[in-house]
Design an enzyme around this catalytic site. Structure first.
Site, short mmCIF file in Angstrom:
data_model
loop_
_atom_site.label_atom_id
_atom_site.label_comp_id
_atom_site.label_asym_id
_atom_site.label_seq_id
_atom_site.Cartn_x
_atom_site.Cartn_y
_atom_site.Cartn_z
N GLY A 104 9.16 42.49 52.00
CA GLY A 104 8.68 42.44 53.81
C GLY A 104 8.06 41.12 54.17
N ASN A 155 2.11 43.36 43.69
CA ASN A 155 0.99 43.68 42.71
C ASN A 155 0.43 42.62 42.03
OD1 ASN A 155 2.69 42.82 40.00
ND2 ASN A 155 4.14 43.33 41.71
N CYS A 189 -9.31 30.11 42.55
CA CYS A 189 -8.30 30.63 41.87
C CYS A 189 -8.16 32.02 42.00
CB CYS A 189 -7.68 30.08 40.49
SG CYS A 189 -8.18 31.12 39.32
N CYS A 213 3.84 57.08 48.74
CA CYS A 213 4.23 55.77 48.73
C CYS A 213 3.40 55.03 49.74
CB CYS A 213 5.88 55.37 49.19
SG CYS A 213 6.17 55.47 50.61
N ASN A 256 12.12 39.37 36.72
CA ASN A 256 10.59 39.85 37.05
C ASN A 256 9.77 38.71 36.22
OD1 ASN A 256 7.79 40.76 36.51
ND2 ASN A 256 8.65 42.76 35.94
#
Lengths: 397, 397
Positions: free
Chosen positions: A76, A177, A219, A243, A143
């Site tokens: 998104g 995530n 950081c 969700c 990934n």
């Protein structure tokens, strides 16, 4: 029965329709443009960007073609980020994602229903090349958090710049995530790579961007990211038919803030925000700077801090003598400094339903449970200071 | 010469090819969805929106299907606005524009190079129907400022709502010139229609949205729009090979702010901003409310003010007796009230290179020269108060 004349007319009509249909679908729509021009004609896709020079905003807009940006996560926020950079004529884009386009993504900008089932990076590359054939692309459908992919990802940060043997200019984190953010953080600390973090809360009504300069600003492992956001554990979100919510508005705004600050940084105009939040419920926009944590768990972060302090110490200061006082916040363990335009009242006004945290400031992401990521979780706990203390300390500043 | 059989075979072949070509391009990619579902499956385009209910943000998301929004101007802000509303599943959209897509538009989101030459409303409708076949569209390829078109435009505001005999719920102004804004203002005052104004400065780095409720807030003719923006006369911009700058970032952010506030208003969550500005150079966001001008030149504005005051006077107040004091700002000719989270210092920090105006506040649009629109220009001058005085008065509040 149809006459020959009628059939011929039908053939001609169908041929025209077919040509139209094919042309609008996949033919290259314009040739490459070797040099950006400021000429004001309807056929010049760069006229309104080059006008930024005439308007006194950007000194040398053409420089945008020299820059390479890596976008990690093209969902998104990331897809709109990549589209904005493409339309601005960025030199090169690297895209990383391992997800597929689904109809469930259609409530956010960029992807179209006919792309459902395609990998996001492939769908994005195809659309973006049609929009601007001048941009160079490198896309990776994987990934970044697996060991093998992480090494490759880090290699592309180091050598993905235009020409092939220099680092990218910026990495933009548009992932959803904690693990992926920690992977980007680790890679960028080791490569001494400046990057931007971005995020949208699971209730879809708050978001933020953050500029991370290894050694100079906090950081991602230095301190839990601070943002006016909900505290739902993202681990629980994709289970049991539950969700997270999302909105094209919030994600479009966050992508806009992100790319605007990328342009300001690369093309050297305006003030780059170190942290900019967006609370859509109140149209409230907190800004601040977070200094790095000298006790950060990431060894490369501490190395970059030492390097930064050495550089700062030798840099000639204007009308300021170098003294002990130059070492900032010695007695502030977290070295967090808020440089914010917002008042305490405003911060209070932005608070919601999280009684255990100090008013106005909440955690953007919950850290995984100890069994899933004990080392990372320890970032906060090893400091011997609770999150609540930290928040109180921040508000007291 | 071709036989009838050969021609028929050719027709059949072309029909098949055309069907293929169209299928990947514009055939409906999913059937219409009669009822919004919250089911969390990849094939549900509404799952992430319906999740706003579960997250406690929106009480009844499905209501979005009952609403009709008119978007006037589908350029850099309007096209993204229409796309966001389409992806959110708005019931019905009316689009008004008379421009064509050009390659020179490609530095902003939404349009694609293959659409160059098409009318903007046609290109937009085609893309938006592909994205969400559940939305109803009405598009008009005309200039709303001509007498004939203005009457038709006003008719569609009055009767364009779902079902065909009720007004639209909101009008969104995404136009780029003063005349079109004045036309929308005139139509909305007469129809007692709530609307949102939006705008981006000609140097591309500031923008704003404003919510206008006839009789309750300042109309576009009540006061010159106040925004941190450059003061370049838009009349001069398209002459002599000079063109305004634009950026996908600023326009995307303004569209995001606009649609977010539209959603908050329609679905009743959060606080709707009456005025929200965006200064991209500083990431500064002024907010305020402007009350209507009792001496406004628009007679329908004054009529709506009288109606609003009558409604207010008869409305039962909670723990407050209705007294003379309820008539607000009697001795404040402009009745401007700033309800802002920003401090005077922040306003000062946002000012730029316009010494003739009070620090921090500048005029978004210059009014046309007297020969071009004497009546409109007189809005300010007839008040017997200079713009400078007005600004001073505002800052004093």
């Amino acid at each position: 029965m149809a006459t020959i004349t009628e059939l011929k007319a039908r053939v001609a009509d169908l041929e025209r329709q077919l040509a139209d249909a094919l042309q609008t679908k996949s033919a290259p729509n314009r040739g490459k443009i070797t040099q950006m021009s400021a000429e004001v004609v309807d056929s010049n896709p760069y006229s309104r960007l080059m006008a930024l020079k005439r308007m006194g905003i950007v000194e040398n807009y053409e420089r945008i073609r020299d820059f390479t940006v890596a976008v990690v996560g093209v969902g998104g926020v990331g897809s709109v980020t990549a589209e904005m950079l493409t339309r601005c004529g960025i030199g090169k884009l690297l895209l990383f994602d391992y997800d597929k386009v689904e109809l469930a993504n259609m409530n956010r900008l960029f992807y179209q229903p006919h792309q459902a089932g395609m990998s996001k990076v492939e769908a994005a590359e195809r659309t973006l090349k049609e929009i601007n054939p001048d941009v160079e692309f490198e896309v990776y459908n994987y990934n970044i958090t697996t060991t093998e992919n992480f090494d490759h990802f880090q290699g592309r940060i180091k050598q993905g710049g235009i020409g092939g043997d220099k680092p990218v200019d910026l990495v933009l984190s548009c992932v959803d995530n904690f693990e992926a953010r920690m992977a980007i953080n680790m890679a960028c600390n080791e490569c001494d790579q400046k990057w931007f973090e971005s995020g949208v809360s699971e209730n879809a009504v708050t978001g933020h961007i953050q500029f991370l300069i290894p050694g100079e600003t906090a950081c991602f492992a230095c301190a839990p990211p601070l943002v006016v956001a909900s505290k739902i554990d993202e681990k629980t979100l994709k289970r049991d038919g539950v969700c997270a919510a999302s909105l094209p508005t919030t994600m479009g705004v966050v992508a806009g803030f992100l790319v605007q600050n990328v342009l300001k940084y690369l093309l050297q105009f305006g003030d780059v925000s170190y942290y900019l939040g967006y609370n859509a419920m109140l149209d409230f926009f907190p800004r601040m700077i977070l200094k790095p944590n000298p006790q950060c768990d990431d060894s490369y972060c501490k190395k970059r801090q030492t390097e930064f302090q050495a550089r700062e110490a030798t840099r000639p200061k204007v009308q300021v003598e170098i003294t002990e006082a130059e070492v900032v916040h010695e007695d502030n363990e977290w070295a967090i400094e808020i440089v914010s335009e917002t008042t305490a009242d405003e911060l209070a006004a932005a608070e919601g339903d999280q009684p255990e945290l100090t008013k106005g400031v909440r955690v953007a992401y919950t850290t995984p449970a100890p069994t899933q990521g004990g080392d990372q979780d320890a970032t906060v706990q090893d400091s011997g200071q609770s999150l609540d203390d930290l928040m109180k300390q921040m508000q007291g500043l």
